[in-house]
Design an enzyme around this catalytic site. Sequence first.
Site, PDB file in Angstrom:
ATOM      1  N   VAL A  41       0.977  -0.988  -3.404  1.00 59.52           N
ATOM      2  CA  VAL A  41       1.704   0.262  -3.577  1.00 59.52           C
ATOM      3  C   VAL A  41       3.109  -0.106  -4.043  1.00 59.52           C
ATOM      4  CG1 VAL A  41       2.691   2.282  -2.401  1.00 59.52           C
ATOM      5  CG2 VAL A  41       0.372   1.504  -1.829  1.00 59.52           C
ATOM      6  N   GLY A  79      -1.007   4.033   0.677  1.00 59.66           N
ATOM      7  CA  GLY A  79      -1.959   2.948   0.889  1.00 59.66           C
ATOM      8  C   GLY A  79      -3.190   3.428   1.631  1.00 59.66           C
ATOM      9  N   TYR A  80      -2.990   4.235   2.658  1.00 61.09           N
ATOM     10  CA  TYR A  80      -4.117   4.780   3.422  1.00 61.09           C
ATOM     11  C   TYR A  80      -4.986   5.668   2.540  1.00 61.09           C
ATOM     12  CZ  TYR A  80      -6.694   7.227   7.082  1.00 61.09           C
ATOM     13  OH  TYR A  80      -7.686   7.760   7.868  1.00 61.09           O
ATOM     14  N   ASN A 136       1.345 -10.371   7.307  1.00 63.99           N
ATOM     15  CA  ASN A 136       1.521  -9.039   6.742  1.00 63.99           C
ATOM     16  C   ASN A 136       1.146  -7.999   7.803  1.00 63.99           C
ATOM     17  OD1 ASN A 136       1.601  -6.679   5.287  1.00 63.99           O
ATOM     18  ND2 ASN A 136       0.227  -7.356   3.662  1.00 63.99           N
ATOM     19  N   TYR A 139      -4.998  -1.342   7.627  1.00 63.79           N
ATOM     20  CA  TYR A 139      -6.444  -1.514   7.672  1.00 63.79           C
ATOM     21  C   TYR A 139      -7.011  -1.177   9.047  1.00 63.79           C
ATOM     22  CZ  TYR A 139      -5.508  -3.839   3.277  1.00 63.79           C
ATOM     23  OH  TYR A 139      -5.087  -4.110   2.004  1.00 63.79           O
TER      24      TYR A 139
END
Length: 270
Positions: free
Chosen positions: A190, A200-201, A227, A234
Amino acid sequence: MASASRLLPPVPPPAAQLRGRRDRLAVPRLRCRAAAAASASATDGAVLLERGGPAAVAVREFVTLDELRAAVRLRVRTFYEYAVDSVGTEDYRKALADREFEALQDRISGKMINFQRVSCINGTVPLSPSLMSAEELCSTCKFVEDGEERVVVGSLDLNQCLWLPDELTGKRPGVNEDIQTRAYLSNVCVAKELQKKGLGYTLVDKSKKLAREWGITDLYVHVAIDNIAGQKLYEKSGFVYEGEEPAWKARFLGRPRRLLLWLDMSKVPL
């Protein structure tokens, strides 16, 4: 009938040749996505999404080759950094983008033996006056579709395959099964100006829906062990830990050690 720009050519164009002296070219360094997120400006992100938040971003499979190239430029912008005063930086950046563009075309068109099916999913926004605070992003990741200028602000690949090169291999389902129903997410990024805004989601959620259409039963993604932002993304998307990369392999490949995360698609709500 689709225009020529919407079709993958049978033979990708040759990569651009590097110009200038090789000993003066900037050497790219892989940048941790979490670190990139920390450097993003919350104000810039708010301006970019001021008219509706993440819902204002169109998230879909790529449509044109121009869009595909813009997505690749976003990835190069996100994953590599250069010394500010390096000579030849732009030539090197362009060469990286050309190489990745050709490789992505090969995967999508089925030329890579291991890849059964690949799709590039992008988040794009119209080019508008509200984007003036992100001039470099717009100039780098802009494309034209049906006469409208748009900007790729997020991207990922969904790969139906047994494994990804130089990555940990998932174990579900077994490699001896007749029908391959395993897939991997890759190149998840992103634009730093929009990180921590939910894009991102949204990209991952779109990939899960497409994976279901493909009949995928097990979805995997790799994430750097340092990260934390990516791991939280995730985890929120339903992925769980399966394995991790040996330290020696990460050192050999010159990158942070990675975790392998798994999502049981049978538990994803319809």
